[in-house]
Design a protein around this motif. Sequence first.
Motif, mmCIF file in Angstrom:
data_model
loop_
_atom_site.group_PDB
_atom_site.id
_atom_site.type_symbol
_atom_site.label_atom_id
_atom_site.label_comp_id
_atom_site.label_asym_id
_atom_site.label_seq_id
_atom_site.Cartn_x
_atom_site.Cartn_y
_atom_site.Cartn_z
ATOM 1 N N ALA A 182 28.937 126.827 40.040
ATOM 2 C CA ALA A 182 29.267 125.548 40.681
ATOM 3 C C ALA A 182 30.240 124.749 39.822
ATOM 4 C CB ALA A 182 27.995 124.745 40.918
ATOM 5 N N THR A 183 29.993 124.776 38.502
ATOM 6 C CA THR A 183 30.888 124.084 37.576
ATOM 7 C C THR A 183 32.301 124.628 37.712
ATOM 8 O OG1 THR A 183 29.035 123.902 36.056
ATOM 9 C CG2 THR A 183 31.206 123.452 35.138
ATOM 10 N N THR A 184 32.401 125.985 37.785
ATOM 11 C CA THR A 184 33.707 126.642 37.903
ATOM 12 C C THR A 184 34.385 126.240 39.212
ATOM 13 O OG1 THR A 184 32.697 128.520 36.774
ATOM 14 C CG2 THR A 184 34.856 128.890 37.763
ATOM 15 N N ALA A 185 33.613 126.321 40.305
ATOM 16 C CA ALA A 185 34.163 125.996 41.623
ATOM 17 C C ALA A 185 34.648 124.546 41.661
ATOM 18 C CB ALA A 185 33.114 126.231 42.690
ATOM 19 N N PHE A 253 39.580 129.823 43.841
ATOM 20 C CA PHE A 253 38.719 128.654 44.050
ATOM 21 C C PHE A 253 39.490 127.495 44.668
ATOM 22 C CE2 PHE A 253 35.923 130.838 41.070
ATOM 23 C CZ PHE A 253 34.728 130.682 41.750
ATOM 24 N N PHE A 254 40.756 127.359 44.290
ATOM 25 C CA PHE A 254 41.562 126.241 44.793
ATOM 26 C C PHE A 254 41.906 126.426 46.259
ATOM 27 C CE2 PHE A 254 45.522 123.728 45.202
ATOM 28 C CZ PHE A 254 45.023 122.500 44.802
ATOM 29 N N PHE A 255 42.277 127.649 46.633
ATOM 30 C CA PHE A 255 42.776 127.873 47.999
ATOM 31 C C PHE A 255 41.727 128.423 48.962
ATOM 32 C CE2 PHE A 255 46.799 127.998 45.557
ATOM 33 C CZ PHE A 255 47.484 127.007 46.257
ATOM 34 N N CYS A 256 40.719 129.155 48.457
ATOM 35 C CA CYS A 256 39.825 129.874 49.373
ATOM 36 C C CYS A 256 38.424 129.290 49.457
ATOM 37 C CB CYS A 256 39.738 131.346 48.980
ATOM 38 S SG CYS A 256 41.352 132.116 48.865
ATOM 39 N N ILE A 257 38.017 128.501 48.479
ATOM 40 C CA ILE A 257 36.626 128.003 48.518
ATOM 41 C C ILE A 257 36.592 126.541 48.972
ATOM 42 C CG2 ILE A 257 34.579 127.487 47.121
ATOM 43 C CD1 ILE A 257 34.833 130.446 47.468
#
Lengths: 257, 274
Positions: A182-185, A253-257
Amino acid sequence: MSKLKNTFSSSLGKKLIMALTGLFLCTFLVVHLIGNLQLFKADGGKAFNDYAYFMTHFTPIKVVSYLLYTSIIVHALYALMLTLANRKARPVSYGAYAGSANSPWTSRNMGILGTVLLVFIVVHMSNFWYEYHWGKVPFVEYRTDLTTGQTTQTELAAADFKDYVKYIDNGVEITRAKDLYATTAFAFQTWWLVALYVLGMAALSFHLIHGFSSAFQTLGWDHKKYVPLIKMIGIWGFGVLIPLAFAAMPLYFFFCI
Amino acid sequence: MLSHIQTVNSKLTTANCIHMSGNMNLTLKVWRQPNNDTKGSFVNYPAQNISPDMSFLEMLDVVNEDLVKKGEDPIHFDHDCREGICGMCSLHINGRPHGPKQAITTCQLHMRSFKDDQTITIEPWRATAFPVIKDLAVDRSAFDRIQRAGGFISVNTGGVPDANAIAIPKPVADEAFNSATCIGCGACVAACKNASAMLFVSAKVSQMALLPQGQPERYKRVQAMVAQMDEEGFGSCTNTGACEAECPKEIKITNIARMNRDFFTAKFFKQEEA
């Protein structure tokens, strides 16, 4: 003992330290990449959080990780020492210097690329390594029904356990862990951090296109058969594939999540 | 037939005319420095009516004749054999040792490699270990001291040994000979962004490390020569390959790998001390 001291104070000895620490850091990259591929698994971060706990609590890995931190510091310090000595070797610089006529750009800019990488490593470790150990990483609970294989997850407000627990209760596997996923996302929703990571990986690419094969040359491994292989691994493996795969993570993470 | 010959002749004459009038006018941006303790600077000199067939050094001779006639101090530069084998000529020309061409020394560089009206920057080899004597001439005795530290084979002189008494495989002999073609000009140091002398030292180490006669002192030699190289204040190698690209004798950086190998072998696996 004096012979050893004499070896490592010579210019070749210092180069040996650069080559050995550099190659050790290269092997780490492979392991780090394989581990981080768990980020792409669509399981709510369970595999990644399991991996993060394993990497920070398994003793042999912990020993190697301290060796790794030492290698980064030694590699940077020796680079600084050698660069200063090299500057001293030519106090008056040329009025005209056509470096591009005789050598690749990467080979002449290892110091700049390395400095970008050092900044990246500091940012990267404060983002995740520091946060995971001492920061405010949220907690998560995964419940896997062992008969159906279905997993549900819930955020936990506070932890009533230390770092990680895993047990089976009534045919349900319960895992509670720090949610580094979650931190990464969350971190990679910030565009400039994503940009910084991609820039860091570009620097890594150019650093290793020269660095990997250069380390073997310093070690004296020169062979008609193997040098082309080393060069190929250096350029395509460490210069292209690994940095691309790493750069794909913040972009994902920037474009897909 | 006759007319054909005449045409050819007239073409030749025309060609000659173009040639004569094809002389070049250049501007030289030359580094002038009275000695190593005084700061140097660039001074511009015109080089007029220069034949494209002149060597670079002959062009400098012409410019110097003019300077002498005018009562000015001529430009000092190193030269000796002028046929590319002694290693005495140097000059960093337009940012490259021995000028823009590969695998030649400055005396083998011809003015046809430059364009009319071009400005040519001429500098000395720049390295702490090569102090400026005057202008473009530098003191390369650091190389001699490295050689004296171990670049030799100690044998008793005596009768001439039988030819082929010591078997040396042809590829090994060739490799040793390639290393031995180093003329010690210092272009490797000049080209290297770190002013490293690794290519020179490794060529001198290699030519003996490869041959049976060099074996008794092999591990002592490499340690002694590397120690002297460090003491002279040369930089360290970052494997850019610039030395190999600029070497007038095309010495390969495989020599550097060989020297590293011998050095580490000597330090970690052998008893011999320098």
